[in-house]
Design an enzyme around this catalytic site. Sequence first.
Site, PDB file in Angstrom:
ATOM      1  N   CYS A   1       0.734  -7.536   5.894  1.00 25.42           N
ATOM      2  CA  CYS A   1       0.318  -6.356   5.129  1.00 25.42           C
ATOM      3  C   CYS A   1      -1.152  -6.364   4.740  1.00 25.42           C
ATOM      4  O   CYS A   1      -1.831  -7.366   4.799  1.00 25.42           O
ATOM      5  CB  CYS A   1       1.247  -6.109   3.956  1.00 25.42           C
ATOM      6  SG  CYS A   1       2.963  -5.846   4.544  1.00 25.42           S
TER       7      CYS A   1
ATOM      8  N   GLU B   1      -6.797   4.272  -0.795  1.00 28.37           N
ATOM      9  CA  GLU B   1      -6.399   4.890   0.472  1.00 28.37           C
ATOM     10  C   GLU B   1      -5.811   6.260   0.172  1.00 28.37           C
ATOM     11  O   GLU B   1      -5.173   6.457  -0.863  1.00 28.37           O
ATOM     12  CB  GLU B   1      -5.342   4.044   1.180  1.00 28.37           C
ATOM     13  CG  GLU B   1      -5.893   2.854   1.890  1.00 28.37           C
ATOM     14  CD  GLU B   1      -4.834   2.144   2.732  1.00 28.37           C
ATOM     15  OE1 GLU B   1      -5.233   1.284   3.510  1.00 28.37           O
ATOM     16  OE2 GLU B   1      -3.638   2.451   2.608  1.00 28.37           O
TER      17      GLU B   1
ATOM     18  N   SER C   1      -5.694   5.630   4.899  1.00 32.77           N
ATOM     19  CA  SER C   1      -4.734   4.651   5.380  1.00 32.77           C
ATOM     20  C   SER C   1      -4.869   4.509   6.890  1.00 32.77           C
ATOM     21  O   SER C   1      -5.299   5.430   7.588  1.00 32.77           O
ATOM     22  CB  SER C   1      -3.316   5.124   5.039  1.00 32.77           C
ATOM     23  OG  SER C   1      -2.353   4.372   5.731  1.00 32.77           O
TER      24      SER C   1
ATOM     25  N   ASP D   1       0.817  -1.213   0.000  1.00 35.52           N
ATOM     26  CA  ASP D   1       0.000   0.000   0.000  1.00 35.52           C
ATOM     27  C   ASP D   1       0.848   1.259   0.000  1.00 35.52           C
ATOM     28  O   ASP D   1       0.477   2.274  -0.590  1.00 35.52           O
ATOM     29  CB  ASP D   1      -0.940   0.003   1.205  1.00 35.52           C
ATOM     30  CG  ASP D   1      -2.180  -0.833   0.957  1.00 35.52           C
ATOM     31  OD1 ASP D   1      -2.118  -1.731   0.096  1.00 35.52           O
ATOM     32  OD2 ASP D   1      -3.196  -0.605   1.624  1.00 35.52           O
TER      33      ASP D   1
END
Length: 552
Positions: A119, A442, A468, A78
């Site tokens: 993750c 995000e 996020s 990400d």
Amino acid sequence: MRSDQVKKGIEKAPHRSLLKALGLINEEIDRPLVGVVNSQNEIIPGHEHLDDITEAVKAGVRMAGGTPIEFPTIGVCDGIAMGHAGMKYSLASREFIADSIEIMAQAHAFDALVMVTNCDKIIPGMLMAAARLNLPTVVVSGGPMLAGRYQGKDIDLNTMFEAVGAVSAGKMSREEMAEIEDAACPGCGSCSGMYTANTMNCMTEVLGLGLPGNGTIPAVHAARRRLAKYAGIKAMEMLEKNIRPLDIMTPAAFENALAVDMALGGSTNTVLHLPAVAHEAGIEIDLDKINSISEKTPNLCKLSPAGQHHIQDLYEAGGIQAVIKALADIGLINLDTLTVTGKTTGENCQNAVNRRPDVIRPTGNPYSRTGGLAILRGNIAPEGAVVKQSAVAPEMLAHRGPARIFESEDAAIEAIMGGKIKAGDVVVIRYEGPKGGPGMREMLSPTSALAGMGLAASVALITDGRFSGASRGASIGHVSPEAMEGGPIAFLREGDIIDINIPEKRLNADITPEVIAARRAAWTRPEPKVKGGYLARYASLVTSASTGAVYK
């Protein structure tokens, strides 16, 4: 054994010949076949070392009398995908991961599974697959990254994102940013704050699909490898005792996870992922349930981005089991839920000790009497929106200001970096939801830029996309229905006064129902941003953020 479908009887001689082509001997073929899902790759720091973790898992399986067989799945970083078109693929990868594991496990008739993960979307994707397949399964993560150190202080990836805004505002030199860049992420592991990856690894431990320590043992500690060996052993024990994920992932287990999430002040993304995992288990988690649990659960931890502590501090304090024990002592945990240890949640946490009350506050002295997340509703978000209230400055818990409308994250970042956003503004970023994005990006870049510019305590952000786990401030995401589906966020206009009241769970625009109806009548759905490939298929199937963004 389930694997007898591919190895027993005269008619399976061709199948056995293929297994022998792998180098397996008869004794290995005769044992239970345990699929070991390894999401290792060389682009995600949290996954770089997963081959080592997987080898430890396989050693544990062999010690317990099984034959481990490794296979891969994908993963998106990400942090690297953040702030560009790549982030559209992050949430969308969750369903792909679950589907790929289902395909491999069913096609090869494994008896049990161990899922090696780390993750953001990889963890919930694996949990979804575990519920869907309902084979004896243990999930083990690669563990959190250590915090970086700079000038005597702990720093992390969020420090880097906020440095961008600080340099743009003239509050930091490029030379200082370069020094921080070299120090922020010191090695392997999932980024060191209570961001989405670590939140979900902690949730896996609370749900009972991960062993105690799964959420907090640092990636570089030998204890992480020892945990992985036990994961392999426990998968074999679950197979022998016929303990399956749906025996563990009960409604009570999900309520436990939500309570611990509120105490930790976890990522807003758990409001997407826990309902999606529960959906695979045949359990519904609605947003009102999340608020009701938050309202009675004290916020005991302020880990980055909400505070200065990191996951390594939580580990030193006693880890997730110490948090569970603290909540259990005030009646907020169901202690009878089963876990992959073969013991109950209560048995697992009975000897837990809080060794650092500065990290895990006593329940009698919490940061707040309510949990870290809140669900807001109103004429902007009739089906709900989510905010990490534990990371909001006190002066922003109630805020009124003019809407600044942006049709994409990119346009908002350009305005923020160009100095066009002022104290008091409410930045509205729309058409970034699951369908509209597509992929529900995000948005750490805009929130971090505002924080770095010193505007986190005076500017709010509202989006039908998401933020996020590293975002802080009055960042309100998951607005449902999203703009692409004709949600009211699509009808807001520049200058509309937005009224935010987080303690009262309200999110409204000062416009009448008649005005909303008139604007709705004049609205035209925009053309999809992506018309081909995986994202177009994803957009055609995905549902609202309020339902976990699962497929229809």
